[in-house]
Structure formats: C-alpha cells, structure tokens
Design a protein around this motif. Structure first.
Motif, PDB file in Angstrom:
ATOM      1  N   SER A  73       0.810  -1.212   0.000  1.00 28.57           N
ATOM      2  CA  SER A  73       0.000   0.000   0.000  1.00 28.57           C
ATOM      3  C   SER A  73       0.850   1.271   0.000  1.00 28.57           C
ATOM      4  O   SER A  73       0.506   2.247  -0.651  1.00 28.57           O
ATOM      5  N   ASP A  76       2.044   1.840  -3.528  1.00 23.16           N
ATOM      6  CA  ASP A  76       0.957   2.338  -4.369  1.00 23.16           C
ATOM      7  C   ASP A  76       0.683   3.810  -4.103  1.00 23.16           C
ATOM      8  O   ASP A  76       0.407   4.574  -5.020  1.00 23.16           O
ATOM      9  N   ARG A  77       0.760   4.188  -2.830  1.00 22.68           N
ATOM     10  CA  ARG A  77       0.465   5.574  -2.482  1.00 22.68           C
ATOM     11  C   ARG A  77       1.490   6.518  -3.115  1.00 22.68           C
ATOM     12  O   ARG A  77       1.143   7.564  -3.643  1.00 22.68           O
ATOM     13  N   GLY A  81      -1.501   5.863  -6.346  1.00 23.35           N
ATOM     14  CA  GLY A  81      -2.687   5.007  -6.306  1.00 23.35           C
ATOM     15  C   GLY A  81      -2.573   3.711  -7.077  1.00 23.35           C
ATOM     16  O   GLY A  81      -3.579   3.095  -7.393  1.00 23.35           O
TER      17      GLY A  81
END
Ligand SMILES: Nc1ncnc2c1ncn2[C@@H]1O[C@H](COP(=O)(O)OP(=O)(O)OP(=O)(O)O)[C@@H](O)[C@H]1O
Ligand SMILES: [Mg+2]
Length: 450
Positions: A73, A76-77, A81
């Motif tokens: 995560s 991805d951030r 995204g």
C-alpha cells in the motif's frame, strides 16, 4: 544483425568524432564524448502519411489509465494510487539500499494476485534471487515469476510478450548490441531504456528499471533517464538504521512529494504505519542540541529530530558537516545567527544531522536547525515536549509555513505539549492539549524556548 553506425558526440559542443577519445578535438573538454547511434532515417514531410490522427480532447480515451495495485500500500500511495500499465518506473538508490529487495517483494505480492512477471537479473544469478525470495516471501509460490539472467537488452525485451509486468535489475548492467560502449555508459543506459520502454508501451505493461546512484548522484544512470521515464522513485535512508523512505521525484500520473516509509527487516520491507514515531529519538530528558521539527512530506506530517553540535574549531577554517539538509542552507543560517544574533559561529565547527537518514528539503526546517545550533552552542536543552517549524529569512524574521493544521494534529497525536511556529494569518481551531506559540522572528523563538 548488421551493426548500426555510431558516432561519438561531445556533450559540451556537439562535435562528432568517429572513435572514442578522452578529449574533444573541438572544444578541448575532457571526458565529454558519448556514443550515439546515427539514424539514417530521412525526416521529410512531403508525402509521409501518419498512422495516427489528432483526436478532440473531449473524446480522448482515458480507459488506459486504470491502475493495478502492487499489493504494497505504501508503494501504491507513492505511485499515486497504483501502477499505471504501460508506464516506465525508475527505482533509484545507493548500492545496497534495498532496490532489488523492494521490487522482488512487489513481484511476489503481484504474483500472488495471478499476475505474471518477468524479472530480468543483469547483476545477480537466478540462484541468488531465489535465495532472496525464500527469505522475504517464504512459502510464496514463485510460479508466476519468470527469472531471466541476461544482460542483452534486445534478448530481454523479446520475452516481454506474455507477462503483466517487467523488472529490469539493473539498467546499468544491460547493454544493446547496437553500441560498442561498455554497459553502464550513458549511451548504453539511454539506448537500453529506450528499447525496454518502447516495448513495454507497445505491449501496455509496466516496466520497472533499477538504477544505481552514488552519494553524489554522479554515475550515469538515473540522471540521464529521468526525462525518459514516467515515474522516478528513490529509496533513501541511512544504511546504519533500518528505516527507508520511498519518494517520488517525478510522476506523470500523480503528485510528487509523497513518501512511503518502510523498515528493512530480515523478511524484507515492512510498511511503517506511524512514521513520525519511528523517526523520533527517544530522550528521557531534554538534551542540548536536539530539536524536533514538525515537518510535512507530501500530504503527511513527518516529525523528525534535528541534532546540532557546535564545537570550537581546533585548527583551520571551521567545518560545516551536514547530513540530511542542504549544506548551503546551514551556512546561510549560521551567517544569520552570527550577524543578527551575534553568536560567534565563525570560530565553531558545526555538525548538523537529521536523525533516521531522511533528506529534508522543506524550508520550514530552518527554525529547528537554528534552535538546535543555539541550544548546542549555549549548552541549554530545549524542552522535549516542544516541536518547531518555520522558514527563517535573511533578517531573522520567520515566514509563514504552509499546512499548519495537519502538523498541529500530528503534534497532539504524538503527545507534544507545545508547538512554536511563525505568526500565521491562518485561522486555526483551538486544539486540546497543545499550546501554539506564535513568534515573529528568531528572537521571539529564543525567548520562547530558552
Ligand atoms: N538476512 C538479511 N537480513 C536482513 N537484511 C538483509 C539480509 N540480507 C540482506 N539484507 C539487507 O538487504 C540489503 C541489500 O538489499 P538489495 O540487494 O535489495 O539492495 P540493492 O539496492 O538491490 O543493492 P545492489 O545495489 O547491490 O543491487 C542489504 O544492504 C541488507 O541491509
Ligand atoms: Mg540489487
């Protein structure tokens, strides 16, 4: 395959040489020749018919910007995204910082969601990668990850067809048969990247390129590639500590300035949920020379400890040794202290460190640096429940800092009791358990803390 014709072009004056030589014949500069392919294509407008035609902006197809989660995560951030198919992502970092680990871990996570990946290992053997995979993802099936130990760019690119993502580890190890120069050379790095990016874009799959940088960032690689890729990620951190920061310095699909915080463990990278707490030193009682800076990285507050040591210069010109901040900024702040506050730093060696290996480029760190230097110089500690922020101007005045509210919230969350900040015009709600001391200049800050 017929060898393409290449020439060596001086990067300083553009003069062409048939062979490599140390010095340019035309401008006399040393070490500026770079091999480049001679393109025999005639670029004429007459009679050429383009296969694409312009489309109205209103009806442009955006279905291609669908993102694929990497399973990480934080990763991805930082990407904004998720991974955009068809994008080229450069992951740069110093040797041994964890580039291969991060991408292999991501590959294992993606493979777990039925994605097929190609991992091109230009530097390590297939066995070495298998060993790492067993360490960071024991029990994970590697069925969906294809390993290829290859350094030829053309050969590697021919295996891109049936996979959902590609990792090239590293771009400096790859070479193209079209060029005679050694791998890692500027021309090779550029040419290989062009081959991979072109192929990945055509197949609409993401390609991750690993690039090495040295402390000075001088080695061919990341710098010459920045314009060619869509996203540039860098891993930074102090190799002595286990904390690593993933930062995006360029992103065609999202905001830059976002950071991901990881800790490096035996089992690979672990996402850190409470970064400020991880970066703050734990002092039971206040110590001179240590100040907490209420920083922001992207949209997230990141509190870090800044330490300074001022010690009489024993001989020679005084030293300014800086880690994690711009050295010229420290010289400037020391000059402001000397001139405006009459603190004789010109006979002091100054050492300034940001704890945890973070590189701060926020100007709002100025006040924390100044207070840390004065605290060390006078040997007076600053209360450890205090966090500070503010950019210092040349006359010693404090400039308004952006986004103070999230910093205040973070300060309460971390248990700080006071925050010293510039007198902002922003209307701030009263936040429980925290005193905000607004000051106009560095003297106001001295009065507030000492
Ligand atoms: N058994 C282990 N336990 C914990 N950490 C380890 C272990 N083995 C390696 N590491 C960490 O992994 C780091 C190397 O990671 P990695 O090979 O991914 O880096 P890299 O950036 O790809 O390096 P290179 O530039 O050599 O390719 C080491 O510096 C070490 O910190
Ligand atoms: Mg590696």
């Amino acid at each position: 395959m017929a060898k393409t014709k290449t020439v060596f072009i001086c990067q300083n004056c553009g003069h062409k040489h048939p062979k490599w030589q140390g010095r340019c014949d035309s401008c006399g500069e040393w070490n500026t020749l770079v091999e480049e392919i001679v393109e025999a294509v005639k670029r004429s407008f007459s009679g050429s018919v383009s296969s694409v035609s312009p489309v109205p902006l209103a009806s442009a197809d955006i279905s291609k910007v669908e993102r694929v989660p990497s399973g990480f995560s934080e990763f991805d951030r930082v990407l904004g995204g998720g991974i955009v198919p068809g994008s080229a992502i450069l992951l740069a970092g110093e040797p041994g910082i964890g580039k291969s680990t991060m991408l292999l871990q991501m590959a294992l996570k993606m493979a777990g969601t039925d994605k097929k990946l190609l991992y091109v290992a230009g530097e390590e053997s297939v066995g070495q990668i298998k060993m790492r995979a067993d360490r960071i993802g024991p029990g994970k099936s590697g069925e969906n990850i294809l390993l290829l130990a290859e350094t030829s760019a053309e050969q590697s690119a021919s295996f891109f067809d049936d996979v959902d993502a590609v990792v090239i580890d590293s771009i400096q190890a790859m070479s193209s048969g079209d060029l005679a120069s050694a791998p890692g050379n500027v021309a090779q790095v550029r040419q290989c990247a062009a081959i991979f990016i072109e192929r990945a874009k055509r197949l609409h799959i993401p390609v991750f390129l690993v690039g090495h940088v040295t402390k000075s960032g001088a080695i061919a690689g990341p710098k010459v590639l920045e314009h060619a890729v869509d996203v540039v990620l860098t891993i930074e951190g102090d190799r002595q500590s286990e904390l690593r920061l993933l930062r995006s310095t360029k992103n065609r699909f999202g905001a830059t300035g976002e950071i991901g915080v990881f800790s490096m463990a035996e089992t690979g990278f672990i996402e850190v949920e409470n970064p400020s707490a991880a970066f703050l030193g734990h002092h039971d009682k206040p110590v001179p020379g240590s100040v907490v800076f209420a920083g922001m990285e992207g949209v997230r507050p990141l509190f870090v400890e800044i330490q300074a040591l001022a010690a009489p210069a024993a001989y020679g010109p005084p030293q300014r040794v800086v880690q994690g901040l711009d050295q010229r900024r420290i010289i400037l702040l020391a000059a402001i202290l000397e001139k405006r506050a009459g603190i004789p730093l010109s006979r002091q060696d100054l050492f300034v460190n940001v704890i945890g290996g973070v590189n701060l480029d926020e100007r709002s760190a100025d006040l924390a640096v100044i207070l840390a230097i004065v605290s060390s110089f006078r040997d007076i500690p600053i209360d450890n429940g205090t966090a500070v922020l503010g950019e210092v101007g040349l006359t010693g005045e404090l400039r308004r800092a952006p986004r103070t509210l999230p910093r205040l919230k973070e300060a309460t969350r971390l248990g700080f009791s006071r925050i010293i900040m510039p007198d902002s015009r922003e209307k701030l709600p009263t936040i429980k358990d925290i005193i905000t001391t607004k000051v106009k200049d560095i003297f106001g800050a001295f009065n507030a803390v000492f």
